[in-house]
Design an enzyme around this catalytic site. Sequence first.
Site, PDB file in Angstrom:
ATOM      1  N   ALA A 103       0.832  -1.216   0.000  1.00 11.98           N
ATOM      2  CA  ALA A 103       0.000   0.000   0.000  1.00 11.98           C
ATOM      3  C   ALA A 103       0.862   1.260   0.000  1.00 11.98           C
ATOM      4  O   ALA A 103       1.618   1.492   0.938  1.00 11.98           O
ATOM      5  CB  ALA A 103      -0.916  -0.002   1.227  1.00 11.98           C
ATOM      6  N   TYR A 151       8.873  10.762  -3.936  1.00 10.12           N
ATOM      7  CA  TYR A 151       8.461   9.353  -3.929  1.00 10.12           C
ATOM      8  C   TYR A 151       9.635   8.465  -3.520  1.00 10.12           C
ATOM      9  O   TYR A 151       9.533   7.653  -2.589  1.00 10.12           O
ATOM     10  CB  TYR A 151       7.933   8.970  -5.316  1.00 10.12           C
ATOM     11  CG  TYR A 151       7.747   7.481  -5.504  1.00 10.12           C
ATOM     12  CD1 TYR A 151       6.780   6.800  -4.776  1.00 10.12           C
ATOM     13  CD2 TYR A 151       8.549   6.766  -6.391  1.00 10.12           C
ATOM     14  CE1 TYR A 151       6.613   5.429  -4.929  1.00 10.12           C
ATOM     15  CE2 TYR A 151       8.392   5.403  -6.558  1.00 10.12           C
ATOM     16  CZ  TYR A 151       7.424   4.739  -5.821  1.00 10.12           C
ATOM     17  OH  TYR A 151       7.267   3.385  -5.966  1.00 10.12           O
ATOM     18  N   LYS A 210      10.356   6.148   0.048  1.00 15.24           N
ATOM     19  CA  LYS A 210      10.647   4.710  -0.004  1.00 15.24           C
ATOM     20  C   LYS A 210      11.999   4.417   0.660  1.00 15.24           C
ATOM     21  O   LYS A 210      12.155   3.436   1.384  1.00 15.24           O
ATOM     22  CB  LYS A 210      10.645   4.220  -1.454  1.00 15.24           C
ATOM     23  CG  LYS A 210       9.257   4.204  -2.083  1.00 15.24           C
ATOM     24  CD  LYS A 210       8.452   3.030  -1.542  1.00 15.24           C
ATOM     25  CE  LYS A 210       7.063   2.936  -2.116  1.00 15.24           C
ATOM     26  NZ  LYS A 210       6.333   1.759  -1.671  1.00 15.24           N
ATOM     27  N   PHE A 232      11.948  -2.626 -10.586  1.00 12.32           N
ATOM     28  CA  PHE A 232      12.163  -1.811 -11.773  1.00 12.32           C
ATOM     29  C   PHE A 232      10.754  -1.594 -12.384  1.00 12.32           C
ATOM     30  O   PHE A 232       9.836  -1.355 -11.623  1.00 12.32           O
ATOM     31  CB  PHE A 232      13.241  -2.447 -12.659  1.00 12.32           C
ATOM     32  CG  PHE A 232      14.610  -2.142 -12.069  1.00 12.32           C
ATOM     33  CD1 PHE A 232      14.978  -2.654 -10.825  1.00 12.32           C
ATOM     34  CD2 PHE A 232      15.467  -1.251 -12.684  1.00 12.32           C
ATOM     35  CE1 PHE A 232      16.181  -2.296 -10.215  1.00 12.32           C
ATOM     36  CE2 PHE A 232      16.682  -0.892 -12.085  1.00 12.32           C
ATOM     37  CZ  PHE A 232      17.031  -1.418 -10.863  1.00 12.32           C
ATOM     38  N   ASN A 233      10.549  -1.655 -13.675  1.00  7.45           N
ATOM     39  CA  ASN A 233       9.218  -1.305 -14.184  1.00  7.45           C
ATOM     40  C   ASN A 233       8.313  -2.525 -14.309  1.00  7.45           C
ATOM     41  O   ASN A 233       8.511  -3.351 -15.202  1.00  7.45           O
ATOM     42  CB  ASN A 233       9.347  -0.615 -15.543  1.00  7.45           C
ATOM     43  CG  ASN A 233       9.859   0.807 -15.403  1.00  7.45           C
ATOM     44  OD1 ASN A 233      10.923   1.018 -14.829  1.00  7.45           O
ATOM     45  ND2 ASN A 233       9.114   1.774 -15.876  1.00  7.45           N
ATOM     46  N   GLY A 251      12.163  14.605 -13.744  1.00 11.22           N
ATOM     47  CA  GLY A 251      12.495  13.530 -12.787  1.00 11.22           C
ATOM     48  C   GLY A 251      12.790  12.178 -13.411  1.00 11.22           C
ATOM     49  O   GLY A 251      13.013  11.218 -12.685  1.00 11.22           O
TER      50      GLY A 251
END
Length: 327
Positions: A73, A140, A144, A168-169, A282
Amino acid sequence: MRILVTGGAGYIGSHTVRQLLTGGHEVTVYDSLEHGHRQAVPAANLVVGDLRDIDHVDNLLVVNRIEAVVHFAALAYVGESVTSPAKYYTNNLLYSLQLLDRCRRNGVQKFVFSSTCATYGVPDTVPITEDEKQLPVNPYGNTKLAFERALADYAGAYPFGFCALRYFNAAGAAEDGTIGEDHTPETHLIPLVFQAAMGKIPHVAVFGTDYPTPDGTCVRDYVHVDDLARAHILALGKLAPGSKLAYNVGIGRGYSVREVIATAEEVTGRKVPVKFGPRRAGDPPALVANADKIRRELGWSAKYNDLKAILETAWRWHKSHPNGFGE
Ligand code: UDP
């Protein structure tokens, strides 16, 4: 194991929940459904609630005798984090710290955390190893990283172990096409490319063509969501009190934005209308994982190790669910 999965109705969460259930674990999904989808998880496993309601979470930890938490979350829009950092520090850091402390107080000793390659900022060396310096370039990534640090401090002081998985993505969808990616608003490249292929949006904007990469567009490491999900299962199996684990999860191969678009055209057999535009703030030029550590230590490997195979699963999902979960 008895496992609480926060954000388990989201994209990566729901794929992980499915694997946990297949593995015979007792799973409680805690999701506000603000970004997650009710249909993405079995109704019997879902508890709808907000992480800010920490007493609700605490009660679940106790009543369900939770042994491990997998914490997805979070808010994950880089651009929004720049304009609304308060929202990100509150949701991603403050609520996570509260959750962590309730875990400590209730004797939960295993914790798997959704971290990100955004904690590396602009890396000195690509492919990126876990030893790369962590200097995020947006709020962000900062939230983290701050939580990774808290986890390490807890693991140093209490009977507690954690694994931070630096994604990663994430890309692709379940092989059977029943669950997949559905964000509102959608900002991710691959879903937008498919939306453009289907005519749902007029074109996909390419953010920058002047990066120091072979074709001038950004390079990313796209990892299949089920491969990412499996990393969580393996991490849970490895955790013990005192564990301080961090792994990159990527396929170790980068694809440019132009390559993603070309591959999507191949997979769909359709033209993807494109508009070239300026860079997005960014975005580092290239983010590619060195995933040797997770391979070596957890025996993880990517079942989907090329972009075409990943996009085929995503296309199956988007084609059969043009409105996502249809909420
Ligand atoms: N991107 C793009 N157009 C879009 C969305 C993304 O060119 O409409 C690029 C973006 O600059 C990045 C890559 O595609 O280099 C992947 O972006 P995405 O938002 O999917 O994931 P991120 O890397 O931000 O986690």
